[in-house]
Design a protein around this motif. Structure first.
Motif, PDB file in Angstrom:
ATOM      1  N   ARG A 201      -0.318  -3.067 -32.191  1.00 19.11           N
ATOM      2  CA  ARG A 201       0.051  -4.362 -31.618  1.00 19.11           C
ATOM      3  C   ARG A 201       1.431  -4.829 -32.082  1.00 19.11           C
ATOM      4  NH1 ARG A 201      -4.280  -6.462 -33.107  1.00 19.11           N
ATOM      5  NH2 ARG A 201      -3.672  -7.536 -35.008  1.00 19.11           N
ATOM      6  N   ARG A 202       1.812  -4.459 -33.303  1.00 18.15           N
ATOM      7  CA  ARG A 202       3.064  -4.955 -33.892  1.00 18.15           C
ATOM      8  C   ARG A 202       4.094  -3.834 -34.074  1.00 18.15           C
ATOM      9  NH1 ARG A 202       1.466  -8.283 -39.166  1.00 18.15           N
ATOM     10  NH2 ARG A 202       3.715  -8.704 -39.089  1.00 18.15           N
ATOM     11  N   LEU A 203       3.986  -2.795 -33.286  1.00 13.35           N
ATOM     12  CA  LEU A 203       4.887  -1.653 -33.468  1.00 13.35           C
ATOM     13  C   LEU A 203       6.350  -2.028 -33.254  1.00 13.35           C
ATOM     14  CD1 LEU A 203       4.398   1.472 -34.057  1.00 13.35           C
ATOM     15  CD2 LEU A 203       5.211   1.781 -31.720  1.00 13.35           C
ATOM     16  N   ASP A 204       6.617  -3.041 -32.450  1.00 15.18           N
ATOM     17  CA  ASP A 204       7.998  -3.452 -32.209  1.00 15.18           C
ATOM     18  C   ASP A 204       8.702  -3.847 -33.509  1.00 15.18           C
ATOM     19  OD1 ASP A 204       6.166  -5.612 -32.280  1.00 15.18           O
ATOM     20  OD2 ASP A 204       7.600  -6.927 -31.278  1.00 15.18           O
ATOM     21  N   GLU A 205       7.951  -4.305 -34.505  1.00 13.83           N
ATOM     22  CA  GLU A 205       8.560  -4.668 -35.776  1.00 13.83           C
ATOM     23  C   GLU A 205       9.060  -3.438 -36.529  1.00 13.83           C
ATOM     24  OE1 GLU A 205       6.248  -7.627 -38.033  1.00 13.83           O
ATOM     25  OE2 GLU A 205       5.113  -7.967 -36.179  1.00 13.83           O
ATOM     26  N   LEU A 206       8.381  -2.326 -36.353  1.00 13.57           N
ATOM     27  CA  LEU A 206       8.838  -1.080 -36.956  1.00 13.57           C
ATOM     28  C   LEU A 206      10.023  -0.510 -36.177  1.00 13.57           C
ATOM     29  CD1 LEU A 206       8.413   1.044 -39.125  1.00 13.57           C
ATOM     30  CD2 LEU A 206       6.690   2.121 -37.665  1.00 13.57           C
ATOM     31  N   LEU A 239      -4.563   6.742 -24.185  1.00 15.62           N
ATOM     32  CA  LEU A 239      -3.492   6.401 -23.247  1.00 15.62           C
ATOM     33  C   LEU A 239      -3.130   4.924 -23.326  1.00 15.62           C
ATOM     34  CD1 LEU A 239      -4.546   8.537 -20.148  1.00 15.62           C
ATOM     35  CD2 LEU A 239      -2.936   9.128 -21.973  1.00 15.62           C
ATOM     36  N   ALA A 240      -4.113   4.080 -23.593  1.00 15.98           N
ATOM     37  CA  ALA A 240      -3.818   2.654 -23.771  1.00 15.98           C
ATOM     38  C   ALA A 240      -2.905   2.438 -24.973  1.00 15.98           C
ATOM     39  CB  ALA A 240      -5.114   1.865 -23.931  1.00 15.98           C
ATOM     40  N   THR A 241      -3.191   3.131 -26.073  1.00 16.48           N
ATOM     41  CA  THR A 241      -2.342   2.980 -27.258  1.00 16.48           C
ATOM     42  C   THR A 241      -0.943   3.523 -26.987  1.00 16.48           C
ATOM     43  OG1 THR A 241      -2.935   5.106 -28.303  1.00 16.48           O
ATOM     44  CG2 THR A 241      -4.350   3.206 -28.764  1.00 16.48           C
ATOM     45  N   LEU A 242      -0.847   4.630 -26.258  1.00 17.37           N
ATOM     46  CA  LEU A 242       0.471   5.191 -25.948  1.00 17.37           C
ATOM     47  C   LEU A 242       1.288   4.226 -25.109  1.00 17.37           C
ATOM     48  CD1 LEU A 242      -0.321   8.938 -25.086  1.00 17.37           C
ATOM     49  CD2 LEU A 242       0.209   7.916 -27.310  1.00 17.37           C
ATOM     50  N   ALA A 243       0.637   3.601 -24.134  1.00 22.64           N
ATOM     51  CA  ALA A 243       1.349   2.666 -23.263  1.00 22.64           C
ATOM     52  C   ALA A 243       1.889   1.482 -24.066  1.00 22.64           C
ATOM     53  CB  ALA A 243       0.428   2.181 -22.146  1.00 22.64           C
ATOM     54  N   ILE A 244       1.059   0.936 -24.958  1.00 27.81           N
ATOM     55  CA  ILE A 244       1.506  -0.198 -25.776  1.00 27.81           C
ATOM     56  C   ILE A 244       2.669   0.221 -26.672  1.00 27.81           C
ATOM     57  CG2 ILE A 244       0.838  -1.778 -27.626  1.00 27.81           C
ATOM     58  CD1 ILE A 244      -0.343  -2.516 -24.933  1.00 27.81           C
ATOM     59  N   CYS A 245       2.533   1.376 -27.302  1.00 27.54           N
ATOM     60  CA  CYS A 245       3.586   1.840 -28.211  1.00 27.54           C
ATOM     61  C   CYS A 245       4.873   2.173 -27.448  1.00 27.54           C
ATOM     62  CB  CYS A 245       3.099   3.057 -28.998  1.00 27.54           C
ATOM     63  SG  CYS A 245       1.802   2.690 -30.203  1.00 27.54           S
ATOM     64  N   ALA A 246       4.738   2.742 -26.268  1.00 23.15           N
ATOM     65  CA  ALA A 246       5.917   3.024 -25.445  1.00 23.15           C
ATOM     66  C   ALA A 246       6.606   1.725 -25.043  1.00 23.15           C
ATOM     67  CB  ALA A 246       5.526   3.833 -24.209  1.00 23.15           C
ATOM     68  N   VAL A 268       5.508   3.848 -18.050  1.00 21.31           N
ATOM     69  CA  VAL A 268       6.003   2.736 -18.858  1.00 21.31           C
ATOM     70  C   VAL A 268       7.528   2.713 -18.840  1.00 21.31           C
ATOM     71  CG1 VAL A 268       6.111   1.738 -21.173  1.00 21.31           C
ATOM     72  CG2 VAL A 268       3.958   2.679 -20.321  1.00 21.31           C
ATOM     73  N   ALA A 269       8.150   3.884 -18.961  1.00 20.10           N
ATOM     74  CA  ALA A 269       9.616   3.945 -18.950  1.00 20.10           C
ATOM     75  C   ALA A 269      10.188   3.435 -17.632  1.00 20.10           C
ATOM     76  CB  ALA A 269      10.082   5.377 -19.214  1.00 20.10           C
ATOM     77  N   SER A 270       9.498   3.695 -16.533  1.00 18.68           N
ATOM     78  CA  SER A 270       9.955   3.180 -15.241  1.00 18.68           C
ATOM     79  C   SER A 270       9.763   1.671 -15.151  1.00 18.68           C
ATOM     80  CB  SER A 270       9.218   3.884 -14.102  1.00 18.68           C
ATOM     81  OG  SER A 270       9.566   5.253 -14.044  1.00 18.68           O
TER      82      SER A 270
END
Length: 285
Positions: A201-206, A239-246, A268-270
């Motif tokens: 959930r907070r990967l953007d901080e990393l 796949l849900a976790t990958l999408a959030i992390c991407a 997600v990239a698109s």
């Protein structure tokens, strides 16, 4: 980020396919232990869009002891064979041991995926010597192939951040190039399910630390516990976790299911505007 001869910018989303050259691997139960079957699997993953092949010679979890010489025997010939078959693919080796890296890198590896958080302090010296890249993983000091119980973090993201910054600085001081240092928050490593969910959930901080981030969530226990599912039924959760992390900016996705992961991170990239759709015809019909 530079991985071997490949240089990518921060918009790149790279899929890393897993090859476990072990007889007791967590997910595939030894499918890739024999060389020919492993090479067939590599061929399949490359065809499905893998950018990186991650080769491991020791199961991450509990199991029989594997000596450095045994690990080298499992890894070296596979790295050489993959390099011969796919000269341009990025090859990663999942090891915490400096002596294994010293053999794997000249055999053709470009990246050392140290999933055990710098346990062997000499590993980064070997990475620097061969001008390779390294993944620095948060384990909270956990010893390789062990599990922690009742682990607590008063400030989880703060602990992960400071630990990874320390590992990155140690790698840089050893001479590892700036564009070859990658961070991994270490989902499930010395963490419970709540911790792994929070890191996702907070990967953007990393990501905000400014270094490439790798995530290895594929079919892990925190997904199984969250959804109440055994390991072979965790694809959708993965796949849900990958999408959030991407979405949060992760760049490398270590997975068992390459085709599904490729499609997920490309979509997600698109959506984020970093990838052009393959075709756009609906408005002209």
């Amino acid at each position: 980020m530079r991985l071997g001869s490949r240089v990518v910018d921060s918009s790149a989303r790279l899929v890393m396919g897993i090859v476990n050259a072990t007889p007791d691997s967590f997910y595939d139960a030894g499918r890739d232990y024999e060389l020919e079957r492993a090479l067939d699997h590599v061929e399949e993953m490359v065809g499905q869009g893998a950018d990186i092949i991650d080769i491991g010679g020791v199961k991450a979890g509990l199991g029989e002891d594997v000596t450095p010489s045994q690990e080298i025997a499992r890894v070296e010939r596979l790295v050489s064979a993959v390099r011969s078959a796919h000269p341009d693919i990025v090859i990663s080796v999942d090891t915490w041991r400096a002596e294994v890296a010293r053999v794997a890198l000249p055999a053709g590896a470009d990246l050392i995926n140290d999933a055990w958080g710098g346990y062997d302090p000499e590993l980064v010296d070997v990475v620097a010597e061969f001008d390779a890249a390294v993944v620095c993983t948060h384990t909270g000091g956990l010893t390789p192939r062990t599990y922690a119980r009742r682990v607590r973090y008063p400030d989880l993201v703060g602990d992960v951040t400071s630990y990874l910054v320390g590992l990155a600085e140690r790698a840089r001081a050893a001479g590892v190039r700036e564009d070859g240092i990658i961070l991994d928050p270490g989902h499930d490593f010395n963490k419970n399910t709540w911790h792994s969910l929070e890191l996702t959930r907070r990967l953007d901080e990393l990501v905000a630390l400014g270094r490439p981030v790798l995530v290895a969530t594929s079919n892990k226990d925190f997904i199984g516990e969250t959804l109440g599912l055994p390991k072979y039924e965790r694809l959708e959760g993965t796949l849900a976790t990958l999408a959030i992390c991407a979405w949060h900016g992760a760049q490398i996705f270590r997975v068992h299911n390459v085709m599904e992961a490729r499609r997920t991170v490309d979509m997600v990239a698109s959506i984020t505007g970093h990838r052009v759709p393959e075709r756009v015809t609906r408005t002209f019909a």
